[in-house]
Structure formats: structure tokens, C-alpha cells
Design a protein around this motif. Structure first.
Motif, PDB file in Angstrom:
ATOM      1  N   ASP A   1       0.814  -1.221   0.000  1.00 28.89           N
ATOM      2  CA  ASP A   1       0.000   0.000   0.000  1.00 28.89           C
ATOM      3  C   ASP A   1       0.848   1.272   0.000  1.00 28.89           C
TER       4      ASP A   1
ATOM      5  N   GLU B   1      -8.546   5.398  18.083  1.00 25.19           N
ATOM      6  CA  GLU B   1      -9.255   5.117  16.827  1.00 25.19           C
ATOM      7  C   GLU B   1     -10.350   6.146  16.581  1.00 25.19           C
TER       8      GLU B   1
ATOM      9  N   GLU C   1     -10.583   8.912  13.498  1.00 17.82           N
ATOM     10  CA  GLU C   1     -11.769   8.954  12.638  1.00 17.82           C
ATOM     11  C   GLU C   1     -12.491  10.289  12.735  1.00 17.82           C
TER      12      GLU C   1
ATOM     13  N   TYR D   1     -11.951  11.700   8.954  1.00 13.72           N
ATOM     14  CA  TYR D   1     -13.119  11.426   8.116  1.00 13.72           C
ATOM     15  C   TYR D   1     -13.912  12.688   7.752  1.00 13.72           C
TER      16      TYR D   1
ATOM     17  N   ARG E   1       0.521   7.324   3.102  1.00  8.24           N
ATOM     18  CA  ARG E   1      -0.921   7.050   3.061  1.00  8.24           C
ATOM     19  C   ARG E   1      -1.565   7.668   1.821  1.00  8.24           C
TER      20      ARG E   1
ATOM     21  N   TYR F   1      -6.301   7.759   0.720  1.00  5.83           N
ATOM     22  CA  TYR F   1      -6.467   6.996   1.950  1.00  5.83           C
ATOM     23  C   TYR F   1      -7.919   6.544   2.108  1.00  5.83           C
TER      24      TYR F   1
ATOM     25  N   GLN G   1      -8.580   3.575   0.111  1.00  9.67           N
ATOM     26  CA  GLN G   1      -7.964   2.380   0.691  1.00  9.67           C
ATOM     27  C   GLN G   1      -8.791   1.842   1.858  1.00  9.67           C
ATOM     28  N   VAL G   2      -9.305   2.749   2.671  1.00  2.50           N
ATOM     29  CA  VAL G   2     -10.127   2.341   3.816  1.00  2.50           C
ATOM     30  C   VAL G   2     -11.481   1.822   3.337  1.00  2.50           C
TER      31      VAL G   2
ATOM     32  N   HIS H   1     -17.210   2.334   4.656  1.00  7.10           N
ATOM     33  CA  HIS H   1     -16.836   2.374   6.073  1.00  7.10           C
ATOM     34  C   HIS H   1     -16.833   3.812   6.590  1.00  7.10           C
ATOM     35  N   ILE H   2     -16.275   4.716   5.806  1.00  5.63           N
ATOM     36  CA  ILE H   2     -16.224   6.117   6.229  1.00  5.63           C
ATOM     37  C   ILE H   2     -17.624   6.692   6.337  1.00  5.63           C
TER      38      ILE H   2
END
Length: 705
Positions: free
Chosen positions: A266, A604, A608, A612, A647, A653, A656-657, A661-662
């Protein structure tokens, strides 16, 4: 024979020439052409030596990285280089321009090397998240020793011809025609019957480190000290170590395996993304072909403060004279003293001579009379972020500046169209948002106004490149791209404090993510009073939302590092701050006043909550056309705000995530906090629903619905 490789004979010497403009990249056609040429010359009894040269403005600048990740087409580069090295006749590389990456590795596979006096060599693969994968980590240590090779490979920096000769990288340097010089060397070798000197057979430069690797380890430690989070620099160290710990062939095999591992990872994907995004960021999709920039021979800068002085240095550094305007001689003297102090730091570190300092300072002229800018080709205003002041200056410039002069404002968030309206030449007005310190930071947001002429835009882009910046064209809105997204982050930083986090917890989560500094340490470094004054002038919502804690600290005279107190305490001489119980008490008291029940918040959630919303704001920026491409946003954040390059920037990024999810996490935090501003942007929502990413927007007109 390939269309991009030719062979001619000059007596007993054959000259193999690569001609693959613009940089002679070693794509499949070049590799197969050189491979076939060498195979034919191997058995040609009339040929006693070979010169490998490149046509055009440069030797090969490396592999064709567009082939990375695609099915291999033989011969691979390492196979070609092995074939060149295995030639039974001496092969001389004739290097001019730049011999970089795979191009330099190809030259290392040759038996002798001649360089033009202006040539540069280097192995910059580390900057793409890679290591040299065609023998560079094994051959260069055998040529100049592992420690010196390590410095070149881990840094990725270029080496000039004179230093290359001193190190032993090249055998000769010429001020004349490098191809003729290489041809002459090849003739001598053929006449003398001198055979090939293969680096794979040498180990004399390895003996000292084999006996004692202490110095090697110390050098490796220094070179990787600032490579926190990056895989490639450490992989480079490991590979160079193989050069003296393993037989050549085994080291070559392990180097190739590590290269393939990094290519698939990555981090390299992210760094290669930024490589291409940087080259796209200054392109304007609707600019007519053939648009030429206006000529810029002289520059004017209004303001000799931190930004004005730093901006002026950029032009002085590349030989462009600058006239700096200030309101008083005292302010001018202070500004010039700061500029000279900055240059003296470079002198003290050996990066500049005393004579060069004098030359650069001689390119700067100070004045308190704005009419002295009458002949300037490009004028940059760099005063306080107050619209009335800027409009007044541009009104005066309109009467002073010559026809055709470009008028630019170094503003971080103000409306360029409103500034342009203060003149009778809005087509000649744009924004040039430099980042502090302006003489160091590479990013330059070029803000395109509604009426900015194309040639004015082209002029700013061209000038940005000349002063070694990374220009990114953006549209007009509050904060443009970078600061608008930063505002989205700022809205959450203090909220996290009120909900239960401490400044040090937030900063640690962000530095662990890969940023060089956390938001509170950065605020202390920049000066908390800057944002405080802006909030008081334009309103809290404009600058970054409610900032109860920061404003309270400023009311107490705690402006950050410059006052020794901010979110942290700064002891005299200390580079970092320490937590302050007084600040934590202020946070608790403020949360209580707002009726917020504090709780434990993990790293975490901090990441986020801060990253985000920025991504969501980036989606809005794309939908509104403020940025042309998601990669432009990534470039802004990599070069302007320290987003970890490995990243790939916030939008890469996000892909990639996963946007789904975001989207889900933003919805969750909006519910948890009761703050609908955290809801995902329509474009983010749409792409997530489709299972797509921001990369899917390439070349398309963006619409959320």
C-alpha cells in the motif's frame, strides 16, 4: 532492431543509442532493443568495445513506472543489466543530463562510465516507496563502499558529476561532448585489449564493513531517523546490508524479492499515486492548448514580514530580482535581517557559501514607495488577512502596475474575486497561497478567480515551477482546498477535548497516524493568537467553529511557544511542550459549563473524528469544482499540511479504507454527538452506495446525484 534503439559502428567501437523521448524511460521497447543490440554485438568479431548512449536532453531517467504492477514483459530490467554486464567486450556508459533509478542501474551494469560535467546520477526509488530493484543496492556498494552507497540509496538524492568522480562512481568527467569522450575511452580500451570490469566480481570496497559494520549501522540510524512510518528506507538499509553479508547472486535475488514486495504494498501505491498526482495538479482542464505564460523578469512583494520575506527568498534563490515594499524603513530593515538570518543558517550547515548569500541578498531591493513596483512583471501582496487592507492595496496597484503585470494575493482564505473587483483588470488577478515557512514549504495553491485570464494562470503555474514549488490550481471559496478541509478538522479538535480527550491524547493519535505534529502542538507552534484574531475579525464560524479553549488561553496571554504557554508548557530551550494541569482544568470546567459529560475516548475514534470529516469536506470540494481532481486534494495535504505521504493523501487513503466504512462511521458519530454536520457529503454517500472510490471520478464530471 527497435524503433527506439539504434546501433552504429565507428571502427572497432559500436555505439548503441537509446532514443525514447522525453526522458529515455526504460520501457519494454527500449529494454528489448538494447538486449537485442548487445546480443548481436557479442558475436560480432569486428567490434572490440561498445558505447551505450542516449539521445536527447538526458541519459535514461529510469524505468517506466506505468509498467509497475502489470504483467512483466521480458527482458526485465535486471535481466537486461545482467546481459550488459556479462558482455565479453568492455561497455562504456556515456551519461548526460540525469541517470536516475533504472537508468543509473543500467550504467552500473556497464563496465566503465563517463559523465558530462553537468550530469547527475541517483537512485530515487525510495521516494516512490521502493528500493532499487535491478541491482542498484548490490552493485553501488561494490563500487563506492556500502556506507556511501547507503547515503545515496536511502536519501534518494542526486549526485553531481564532480562528486560522482570523487566517489568513484564515474571514471571520467568531460566538459565536452560526452559521447565523443566515451567513444575515445572505448577506442583506448579496444586498442589496449582491456577487458570488462564487472562490479559483480568486485568485493574490495566491502572488506572494511565486513570486518566492522559499526559505522554502517550509525549511518543507517541517522538516515532512517526521520523515516517514521515509512517502509522503503528501512528496506533499502536491509538490501545494502545484503551486499556485504551475502554472495552477489543471492543478494540480487533477495533485492528483487523485496522490490516486488514493496511494489505490491500500500505504501508504494500511495507514493506512486502522489508522484503522478503532483504532475497533474497544475494542469487546467479547460485551458486552451498553446496558452503561453507572460514573461516574468522581475517580481514585487508587498510586505517584508514572515510570509513576504519567505516568498521573496524563493525568487532570489533562482535568480529573479525582487522589490520588497514595506510601510516603514524599520519594518524593511527587520524583514531583511530575518531573510539574511535564514540564509546564514544555510551557510552554517554548509548548504550555501558566504558568496552565494551575498549574491542572493543582492537580488533583493527594499522600498517604502509602492510606485517602485511600476515595472514589476509579477506582484504578490503578502499583508494581513484583512479584506479592506487587501482591496485598498489592489486599488493602488491597479494605478501603479504596468499593463500586463500579474497581481497576486497571498491569502489563505479570502475571496479572490472580491479582491480582483477592486481593480479594473480582474483578468490579471489571482491568488498565490504560499505555506509557512514560505521559503521551505513546497506547496503553492494557485487560486483561480472567476475572471482570471488563462495566460495569467499559466504564468503563475510556470513561475511556481521555476521557484521549485508544487503548484496546485484551486477555485474560490473560504479556505480554498487545504484550509477549508482543515476547518472541518478544527471543528472536531476542541469538541474532542470537551467530550473527554486531552490535548496530548489527540496529538499522539495524530502523530501515530503519521502526521509530524498533532493539531494542538501545531497550534502552539504557529501561534494561537493568529486564529483568535481571525475569529474575532470575521466570526468564529468562518475560521473553524467554536474554539472556547483556544480563545480562553489567548485571553490569558497564552499564545503558544512564543509565550512559553499555550495548550502545553514550554520550558526555556525545550523543543517540545509538556502537559499543563491548568489547561486540563480549563477543559473540564468548560465542558461542565456546556453540560457535556466527559468520557474515555480512544485513539481510533480520535483519528476517525479528525480525518473522516476532512474527507467528507474534500468530497464537497470536488462536487463544487473547487478542486479538479481528488489527487489535487491529496497533493495539497501532502505538501502543505504534512499528511503522511505513505498514506497517499486523504482522498487516496479514503479509497484504501473504503468509502462505505467512512460513510457509516460519519453517520455513527453524527448520531452519537447529535451533530448533523458530521453527516457524509452527498458525493461521498453516492460513491459509497455504488461501491466506488474517488479514483473512479478520474476524467469524469462530478455530480453527487
Amino acid at each position: 532492431m527497435s524503433d527506439v534503439v539504434s546501433v552504429r559502428k565507428d571502427g572497432e567501437v559500436a555505439v548503441v543509442t537509446i532514443d525514447n523521448p522525453p526522458v529515455n524511460a526504460l520501457g519494454h521497447a527500449v529494454r528489448s532493443g538494447v538486449y537485442e543490440a548487445m546480443a548481436g554485438l557479442r558475436d560480432d568479431a569486428d567490434v572490440k568495445a561498445v558505447v551505450l548512449a542516449c539521445a536527447g536532453r538526458t541519459f535514461s531517467a529510469g524505468a517506466d513506472i506505468t509498467e509497475f504492477g502489470k504483467p512483466p514483459q521480458p527482458p526485465a530490467l535486471f535481466e537486461l543489466i545482467n546481459a550488459v554486464e556479462d558482455m565479453p567486450k568492455p561497455v562504456v556508459a556515456a551519461m548526460h543530463g540525469t541517470a536516475l533509478g533504472g537508468g543509473f542501474e543500467l550504467a552500473l551494469g556497464c563496465h566503465y562510465r563517463v559523465a558530462d560535467s553537468k550530469a547527475r546520477v541517483g537512485l530515487p526509488e525510495v521516494k516512490l516507496g521502493l528500493l532499487p530493484g535491478a541491482g542498484g543496492t548490490q552493485r553501488l556498494p561494490r563500487l563506492i563502499g556500502p556506507e556511501e552507497a547507503l547515503k545515496i540509496i536511502v536519501s534518494g538524492d542526486f549526485v553531481g558529476a564532480d562528486k560522482a568522480l570523487k566517489l568513484g562512481i564515474v571514471d571520467e568527467v568531460t566538459d565536452g561532448d560526452v559521447n565523443e569522450a566515451a567513444l575515445e575511452l572505448a577506442r583506448r580500451l579496444a586498442a589496449d585489449g582491456t577487458g570488462p570490469v564487472r562490479l559483480s566480481d568486485r568485493d574490495d570496497k566491502l572488506q572494511a564493513v565486513k570486518a566492522d559494520d559499526t559505522a554502517f549501522n550509525e549511518t543507517a540510524g541517522k538516515l532512517t531517523a526521520r523515516a517514521r512510518g515509512l517502509e522503503a528506507p528501512h528496506a533499502c538499509v536491509e538490501a545494502v546490508r545484503w551486499s556485504f553479508e551475502l554472495p552477489f547472486e543471492e543478494g540480487l535475488t533477495k533485492e528483487r524479492e523485496k522490490f516486488m514486495e514493496l511494489v505490491a504494498g500500500d505504501q508504494s501505491k500511495a507514493q506512486r499515486h502522489i508522484f503522478f498526482a503532483e504532475r497533474e495538479a497544475s494542469k487546467v482542464s479547460d485551458m486552451p492548448k498553446g496558452t503561453t505564460p507572460r514573461e516574468v523578469k522581475t517580481v514585487g512583494v508587498i510586505g517584508a514580514g514572515t510570509m513576504g520575506g519567505g516568498i521573496s527568498m524563493n525568487f532570489a534563490n533562482v535568480g529573479i530580482p525582487v522589490t520588497i515594499v514595506e510601510t516603514s524603513q524599520e519594518a524593511l530593515d527587520r524583514g531583511f535581517a530575518t531573510i539574511e538570518k535564514n540564509y546564514r543558517i544555510s551557510v552554517s550547515r554548509g548548504r550555501m557559501s558566504e558568496e552565494e548569500l551575498k549574491v542572493r541578498m543582492s537580488r533583493l531591493t527594499g522600498t517604502t514607495d509602492m510606485s517602485d513596483l511600476a515595472d514589476a512583471d509579477f506582484i504578490i501582496e503578502a499583508v494581513f488577512e484583512e479584506m479592506d487592507i487587501k482591496k485598498d492595496i489592489f486599488g493602488k496597484l491597479d494605478a501603479i502596475a504596468k499593463p500586463g503585470a500579474v497581481l497576486a494575493s497571498n491569502t489563505s482564505y479570502l475571496d479572490i474575486d472580491e479582491i480582483a473587483a477592486a481593480t479594473n483588470r480582474p483578468g490579471s488577478v489571482l491568488g498565490t497561497h504560499f505555506f509557512s515557512p514560505a521559503n521551505v514549504m513546497r506547496l503553492m495553491e494557485i487560486v483561480r478567480g472567476e475572471k482570471t485570464d488563462f495566460d495569467v494562470l499559466a504564468t503563475a503555474i510556470d513561475l511556481g515551477r521555476k521557484i521549485r514549488k508544487v503548484p496546485v490550481v484551486v477555485g474560490v471559496c473560504f479556505g480554498f482546498v487545504g484550509n477549508r478541509m482543515l476547518k472541518a478538522r478544527q471543528l472536531q479538535t476542541e469538541q474532542l477535548l470537551l467530550e473527554g480527550a486531552t490535548p496530548q491524547q489527540v496529538d499522539k493519535a495524530i502523530t501515530d497516524f503519521g502526521f509530524p505534529m498533532g493539531p494542538f502542538a501545531m497550534g502552539d507552534l504557529a501561534g494561537l493568537d493568529i486564529g483568535w484574531r481571525i475569529r474575532k475579525h470575521v466570526g468564529a464560524d468562518a475560521e473553524g467553529g467554536r474554539a472556547e479553549i483556544a480563545d480562553a488561553l489567548c485571553e490569558m496571554g497564552r499564545f503558544g511557544q512564543k509565550t512559553g504557554r499555550g495548550f502545553y508548557i514550554y520550558e526555556k530551550g525545550a523543543r517540545g511542550g509538556t502537559p499543563d494541569p491548568e489547561v486540563e482544568a480549563l477543559i473540564v470546567e468548560t465542558a461542565k459549563r456546556f453540560g457535556i459529560e466527559r468520557r474515555e475516548i480512544g485513539s481510533e475514534e480520535i483519528v476517525e473524528r479528525l480525518i473522516y470529516p476532512m474527507i467528507s469536506e474534500g468530497a464537497k470540494i470536488l462536487e463544487e469544482g473547487i478542486a479538479q481532481r481528488s489527487g489535487d486534494i491529496d497533493v495539497v495535504w501532502i505538501y502543505g499540511y504534512g499528511f503522511p505521504i505513505w498514506r497517499g493523501g486523504p482522498m487516496f487513503y479514503a479509497d484504501q479504507v473504503g468509502l462505505a466504512h467512512i460513510r457509516d462511521r460519519l453517520d455513527f458519530y453524527a448520531e452519537q454527538t447529535g451533530n448533523d454536520a458530521l453527516r457524509p457529503a452527498p458525493l461521498l454517500q453516492k460513491l459509497a452506495d455504488e461501491g466506488a472510490g474517488f479514483a473512479s471520478l478520474a476524467g469524469k464530471k462530478v455530480r453527487a446525484a
